[in-house]
Design an enzyme around this catalytic site. Structure first.
Site, mmCIF file in Angstrom:
data_model
loop_
_atom_site.group_PDB
_atom_site.id
_atom_site.type_symbol
_atom_site.label_atom_id
_atom_site.label_comp_id
_atom_site.label_asym_id
_atom_site.label_seq_id
_atom_site.Cartn_x
_atom_site.Cartn_y
_atom_site.Cartn_z
ATOM 1 N N HIS A 291 34.467 32.985 56.450
ATOM 2 C CA HIS A 291 34.211 34.384 56.413
ATOM 3 C C HIS A 291 33.444 35.090 57.526
ATOM 4 O O HIS A 291 33.380 34.238 58.547
ATOM 5 C CB HIS A 291 33.395 34.533 55.008
ATOM 6 C CG HIS A 291 34.351 34.207 53.835
ATOM 7 N ND1 HIS A 291 35.284 34.850 53.432
ATOM 8 C CD2 HIS A 291 34.214 32.946 53.177
ATOM 9 C CE1 HIS A 291 35.835 34.208 52.355
ATOM 10 N NE2 HIS A 291 35.081 33.325 52.109
ATOM 11 N N GLU A 306 27.926 34.448 50.841
ATOM 12 C CA GLU A 306 28.483 33.174 51.140
ATOM 13 C C GLU A 306 28.685 32.876 52.697
ATOM 14 O O GLU A 306 28.507 31.655 53.129
ATOM 15 C CB GLU A 306 30.142 33.115 50.610
ATOM 16 C CG GLU A 306 30.736 31.932 50.763
ATOM 17 C CD GLU A 306 32.251 31.617 50.599
ATOM 18 O OE1 GLU A 306 33.044 30.596 50.948
ATOM 19 O OE2 GLU A 306 32.685 32.621 49.921
ATOM 20 N N HIS A 360 32.936 26.360 52.939
ATOM 21 C CA HIS A 360 32.789 27.379 51.981
ATOM 22 C C HIS A 360 32.074 26.887 50.878
ATOM 23 O O HIS A 360 31.703 25.970 50.580
ATOM 24 C CB HIS A 360 34.343 27.478 51.634
ATOM 25 C CG HIS A 360 35.187 28.421 52.593
ATOM 26 N ND1 HIS A 360 35.487 29.842 52.508
ATOM 27 C CD2 HIS A 360 36.032 27.832 53.694
ATOM 28 C CE1 HIS A 360 36.007 30.113 53.676
ATOM 29 N NE2 HIS A 360 36.456 28.917 54.270
ATOM 30 N N GLU A 421 34.444 23.189 49.436
ATOM 31 C CA GLU A 421 33.807 24.128 48.448
ATOM 32 C C GLU A 421 32.572 23.390 48.180
ATOM 33 O O GLU A 421 32.755 22.687 47.228
ATOM 34 C CB GLU A 421 34.567 24.962 47.461
ATOM 35 C CG GLU A 421 35.971 25.511 47.835
ATOM 36 C CD GLU A 421 35.771 26.818 48.095
ATOM 37 O OE1 GLU A 421 34.593 27.396 48.419
ATOM 38 O OE2 GLU A 421 36.854 27.717 48.472
#
Length: 458
Positions: A291, A306, A360, A421
């Site tokens: 992101h 995030e 992430h 993640e």
């Protein structure tokens, strides 16, 4: 007298049940755009989730539906996107991407049943559940009226050719008037971006259309990987120089020509030739902070974004890898910058990276907790297995295993590539863990240990 009372009571019960049965039969169970759908299986509650027959809804919308008995999978296509749903599986594939469901599909009287919320979100429907009548109303939103405005003005300048002298100079030949904007120097990945407002491609210029775009690889330049250009209606022509390392440039404009000289980098700025002084290979590792910029990613229960977590971890990993003599780290972004997914993969591929690690943190239902690692190609599985062990050790969160997925950055890259993640920001405990500086330091340390272990450097 008692026998008469008992008979009257039984008669009352039968009348009530008959009345309720008649009312239930008269209430339509499923509506689409105000019309009752004819379905042999009505919506029902399963473990707290409203399940609906997806085939009936898809048919009502005019979507294509097929069933694969061998895999127990339903395929739904709306003319643009394909959705694959497998009975008993908690994830679906939508447009090539893995999507989590609230509950797995099930078979009811030969019908595939799906969670109502998933159907509404993926089919673009407004959903209303009437608990009094136990009926579901589904409605397609009214299309927005087209935005109209004045016709765009004709371009003032037309590009007829882009030439390269094979060394460092690019010449843009044009007719009319071309006034370039200031060159943008961007990082993560490194590139030079030049916009030419009120300009279009000439009809004879390849690809020869106002909406044309192309990418060309540049050979022989130590700092420049490729040049890209595009022009779309209502937007300036954009020319992008993709760099292997930062470098300087000069722009000169004469009548009908715009000359961009992309300079050779300073000595020592070019990436390692591949070995150290003893002839040992130096590995290139790309650290991808997910992101960034206009894309915040998930938002935690404490309103942290995030993208900030991803970048913090990526910077810590790079700082540790900078101390490793046989590893050269590179970052797809080193600040709060938005980078397209394709650009992240292209950066790693052009660099000839040995490994790609995307950072992430996840988000789903509040009760979901734990750490996951994703890979796409089988050649990335071993890297994922090694890194996941270190990640679980670092976070101390529940182990949600190594999983295969179709994420763009690990699909488009050509080297072993994984996406981690670290935890679920939507979970109160995970969020508090990932916010701790000591946990972030531990994640970075374990990621470096995992990289060294996979490369057999430890």
């Amino acid at each position: 007298m008692k026998k008469l009372v008992s008979m009257l009571f039984m008669l009352s019960v039968m009348l009530i049940l008959t009345t309720q049965t008649g009312q239930a039969a008269a209430v339509p169970k499923l509506f689409l755009n105000g019309n009752a759908l004819s379905a042999d299986v009505e919506p029902r509650i399963v473990k707290g989730y409203t399940m609906v027959p997806v085939g009936v809804i898809a048919d009502g919308l005019g979507f294509g539906v097929s069933w694969d008995a061998a895999t127990k999978s339903a395929r739904i296509h709306n003319g643009q996107t394909e959705m694959i749903l497998t009975v008993g599986k908690i994830t679906a594939v939508v447009g090539g991407q893995s999507v989590q469901l609230e509950a797995p599909p099930l078979i009811e009287k030969g019908r595939t049943m799906l969670p109502l919320r998933f159907v509404g979100s993926q089919f673009g429907l407004d959903v209303h559940w009437d608990s009094a009548t136990k009926s579901v109303s589904l409605k397609q939103p009214e299309p927005s009226p087209p935005v109209t405005g004045p016709e765009p003005s004709p371009a003032a300048g037309y590009i007829q050719d882009i030439g390269y002298d094979g060394v460092s100079r690019f010449t843009i030949a044009y007719d009319g008037v071309v006034t370039p904007s200031e060159m943008l120097v961007l990082k993560g990945p490194d590139r030079l971006v030049l916009d030419l407002p009120n300009t279009s491609f000439g009809v004879s210029f390849a690809p020869g259309t106002p909406s044309g775009e192309a990418t060309y690889t540049v050979d022989g330049h130590p700092a420049l990987n490729s040049i890209r250009y595009s022009a779309h209606a209502g937007k300036p022509v954009r020319i992008v120089f993709d760099l292997a390392v930062p470098t300087s440039y000069e722009i000169e404009q004469t009548d009908g020509q715009l000359i961009i000289d992309v300079k050779y980098p300073e000595p020592g700025a070019v990436p390692s030739p591949g070995t150290d002084g003893s002839g040992n290979k130096i590995y290139k590792v790309v650290i991808d902070a997910g992101h960034g910029g206009k894309d915040p990613g998930a938002v935690s229960v404490t309103k942290r974004q995030e993208k900030e977590f991803n970048l913090a971890i990526a910077l810590k990993i790079k700082a540790l890898l900078d101390k490793e003599p046989r590893i050269q780290p590179y970052m797809t972004r080193s600040d709060d910058t938005f980078v397209e997914l394709a650009d992240r993969a292209t950066f790693a591929n052009n660099l000839g990276a040995d490994l790609f690690l995307s950072i992430h943190a996840n988000s789903f239902r509040p009760e979901i907790t734990g750490t996951e690692t994703y890979y796409n190609r089988e050649s990335s599985r071993a890297f994922a297995d090694v890194m996941h062990k270190h990640l679980v050790k670092a976070t101390g969160l529940p182990d949600r295993k190594v999983r295969q997925a179709n994420f763009a950055v690990i699909r488009r890259t050509t080297m072993p590539a994984i996406l981690i993640e670290a935890g679920y920001l939507s979970n109160k405990h995970d969020d508090s863990v990932l916010a701790k500086e000591e946990i972030r330091d531990r994640i970075a340390k374990e990621m470096v240990s995992g990289i060294k272990s996979y490369l057999k450097l430890s």
